[in-house]
Design a protein around this motif. Structure first.
Motif, mmCIF file in Angstrom:
data_model
loop_
_atom_site.group_PDB
_atom_site.id
_atom_site.type_symbol
_atom_site.label_atom_id
_atom_site.label_comp_id
_atom_site.label_asym_id
_atom_site.label_seq_id
_atom_site.Cartn_x
_atom_site.Cartn_y
_atom_site.Cartn_z
ATOM 1 N N THR A 50 0.822 -1.208 0.000
ATOM 2 C CA THR A 50 0.000 0.000 0.000
ATOM 3 C C THR A 50 0.858 1.261 0.000
ATOM 4 O O THR A 50 0.588 2.209 -0.750
ATOM 5 N N ILE A 51 1.885 1.288 0.824
ATOM 6 C CA ILE A 51 2.782 2.444 0.867
ATOM 7 C C ILE A 51 3.473 2.617 -0.489
ATOM 8 O O ILE A 51 3.628 3.742 -0.982
ATOM 9 N N ALA A 52 3.858 1.512 -1.111
ATOM 10 C CA ALA A 52 4.469 1.582 -2.445
ATOM 11 C C ALA A 52 3.481 2.152 -3.461
ATOM 12 O O ALA A 52 3.861 2.952 -4.330
ATOM 13 N N HIS A 53 2.215 1.794 -3.348
ATOM 14 C CA HIS A 53 1.204 2.324 -4.266
ATOM 15 C C HIS A 53 0.960 3.812 -4.037
ATOM 16 O O HIS A 53 0.735 4.553 -5.000
ATOM 17 N N ILE A 54 0.982 4.246 -2.800
ATOM 18 C CA ILE A 54 0.845 5.677 -2.504
ATOM 19 C C ILE A 54 2.003 6.445 -3.137
ATOM 20 O O ILE A 54 1.806 7.500 -3.749
ATOM 21 N N GLN A 55 3.200 5.902 -3.016
ATOM 22 C CA GLN A 55 4.365 6.535 -3.634
ATOM 23 C C GLN A 55 4.216 6.580 -5.155
ATOM 24 O O GLN A 55 4.588 7.566 -5.795
ATOM 25 N N LEU A 56 3.679 5.534 -5.730
ATOM 26 C CA LEU A 56 3.444 5.511 -7.174
ATOM 27 C C LEU A 56 2.480 6.625 -7.583
ATOM 28 O O LEU A 56 2.694 7.291 -8.607
ATOM 29 N N ILE A 57 1.444 6.840 -6.806
ATOM 30 C CA ILE A 57 0.492 7.908 -7.121
ATOM 31 C C ILE A 57 1.191 9.264 -7.088
ATOM 32 O O ILE A 57 1.020 10.085 -8.010
ATOM 33 N N PHE A 58 1.992 9.520 -6.047
ATOM 34 C CA PHE A 58 2.750 10.782 -6.009
ATOM 35 C C PHE A 58 3.675 10.890 -7.219
ATOM 36 O O PHE A 58 3.812 11.951 -7.824
ATOM 37 N N GLY A 59 4.313 9.797 -7.576
ATOM 38 C CA GLY A 59 5.217 9.798 -8.719
ATOM 39 C C GLY A 59 4.498 10.072 -10.027
ATOM 40 O O GLY A 59 4.998 10.814 -10.880
ATOM 41 N N LEU A 60 3.315 9.490 -10.201
ATOM 42 C CA LEU A 60 2.551 9.736 -11.421
ATOM 43 C C LEU A 60 2.085 11.188 -11.506
ATOM 44 O O LEU A 60 2.123 11.796 -12.578
ATOM 45 N N VAL A 61 1.644 11.731 -10.379
ATOM 46 C CA VAL A 61 1.257 13.146 -10.369
ATOM 47 C C VAL A 61 2.462 14.000 -10.749
ATOM 48 O O VAL A 61 2.363 14.908 -11.585
#
Length: 154
Positions: A50-61
């Motif tokens: 989940t934390i990795a997915h949150i980081q992915l969202i920040f990265g995509l933004v």
């Protein structure tokens, strides 16, 4: 907005690294000691992904609002020959998406394994592979190729 998301992305990377290291430690220790896969182990697996997915969202933004990536996308022929711009426009982004996919697959496969040793082994191997990909693609402050500070202020 860009500087806020960049600071959050910089901060959350430490949570990703810490959670991966903790999950890998628990997975290898559980695998080697043949202990049962507990609710805590399952929660660690889940929250690490989940934390990795949150980081992915920040990265995509960041990818879509970054001036560096914007330059890369609009001046590809020139930008692909410039190390820093190519790194953020293509290399970092691609490798991090691959790392998150590897972590996600490992988490899903570990969840579905039937025996506890298989769960630990799957989590240990897939999360370790994801961590290695991440470590190779972070713009570390000590890197002679592409460097960024360890923490970005808000």
């Amino acid at each position: 907005m860009y500087s806020t998301v960049l600071a959050l992305h910089s901060l959350v990377r430490w949570l990703v690294l810490a959670s991966l290291l903790f999950a890998i430690f628990r997975a290898f220790s559980g695998w080697s000691s043949k202990r049962s896969f507990s609710r805590v182990d399952n929660a660690v697996r889940h929250w690490t992904a989940t934390i990795a997915h949150i980081q992915l969202i920040f990265g995509l933004v960041l990818y879509f609002i970054s001036p560096i990536v914007n330059y890369f996308l609009h001046n590809f022929n020139d930008a692909v020959h410039r190390r820093e711009i190519r790194f953020f426009g293509m290399e970092h982004s691609l490798m991090m998406v691959i790392a998150i996919v590897v972590i996600t697959i490992g988490s899903a496969r570990a969840k579905r394994k039937l025996t506890d040793p298989e769960k630990f082994q799957t989590m240990a191997l897939w999360f370790s592979a994801g961590l290695l990909i991440i470590l190779s693609s972070v713009p570390w402050a000590f890197s002679p190729l592409i460097s960024r500070p360890y923490f970005r202020p808000f």
